[in-house]
Scaffold this active site. Structure first.
Site: not given
Ligand code: ZN
Length: 232
Positions: A138, A148, A96, A31-33
């Protein structure tokens, strides 16, 4: 906050539960945050009211934070599915990766961060026997809702280290295609092909220079390559 022996900084989150009986870790989800700062993301991942978490967060300088033990079910994937099975949280580990994301100024992932992501992924894959093809974004498992880690993420670089798969196209992947074949290939590989954004999600991961949202000849070549490489 304490540094553990593995080089991670322990930053526990209360947001996790037991994995169902007999369910092992099969997928690794990146994921990215998607928050303005690392601090805001780390705070949110650890506050009970947010009801979200991940097993790890990797900051832009390569610092790794550990939030949830790997044998516990973290709450990172939400409503999602892969290869026709929902409840991805129960059978995955979630990482993340700090980046403001499309909402707050999407930017490239620094080399130090990607190096730390790669090391962490290889560690996790080794511990749980996760195959390269089972490292996903994700957006792959929730194409209707998520973007993401996005089109700037270095999937080819990770694949070169055995993390995730990158399509190796050859001559037998050429040739005409139909809409039905596109849907069939997406489904066979793992996507929810009924989702109108599944083609865009595939391109975001595997064809970032061709993100039209509609499969073209190159999209199909890459889909054919990936299903061939995995025998799906
Ligand atoms: Zn996500």
């Amino acid at each position: 906050m304490t540094r553990t022996g593995t080089g991670c900084i322990d930053l526990p989150s209360p947001n996790h539960g037991p994995r169902p009986e007999g369910v092992g870790v099969e997928l690794l989800i990146l994921h990215y945050t998607g928050m303005p700062t690392a601090e805001s993301a780390l705070t949110r991942l650890c506050e009970p009211a947010a009801q979200v978490s991940a097993h790890y967060t990797v900051d832009e300088d390569g610092t790794v934070y550990a939030h949830v033990p790997e044998d516990r079910r973290a709450w990172h994937a939400g409503l999602s599915s892969w290869r026709g099975r929902a409840d991805v949280n129960s059978r995955s580990i979630g990482i993340e990766i700090v980046n403001p994301g499309h909402e707050f100024g999407y930017r490239p992932f620094p080399a130090a961060q990607m190096a730390a992501v790669a090391d962490l992924c290889l560690d996790i894959m080794g511990r749980h026997g996760i195959a390269p093809a089972d490292v996903l974004g994700h957006s792959d498992i929730a194409p209707a809702r998520k973007e993401d880690p996005g089109e700037l993420f270095d999937w080819p670089g990770l694949a070169a280290r055995g993390i995730g798969l990158w399509p190796k196209v050859c001559a037998i992947d050429d040739g005409p295609f139909t809409e039905e074949e596109v849907a069939d290939l997406l489904k066979r590989y793992g996507y929810d092909s009924a989702c109108p954004r599944a083609q865009l999600a595939f391109q975001r991961h595997f064809q970032p220079d061709g993100m039209t949202g509609r499969a073209d000849a190159e999209t199909v070549r890459r889909l054919r390559a990936l299903t061939r490489m995995t025998g799906r």
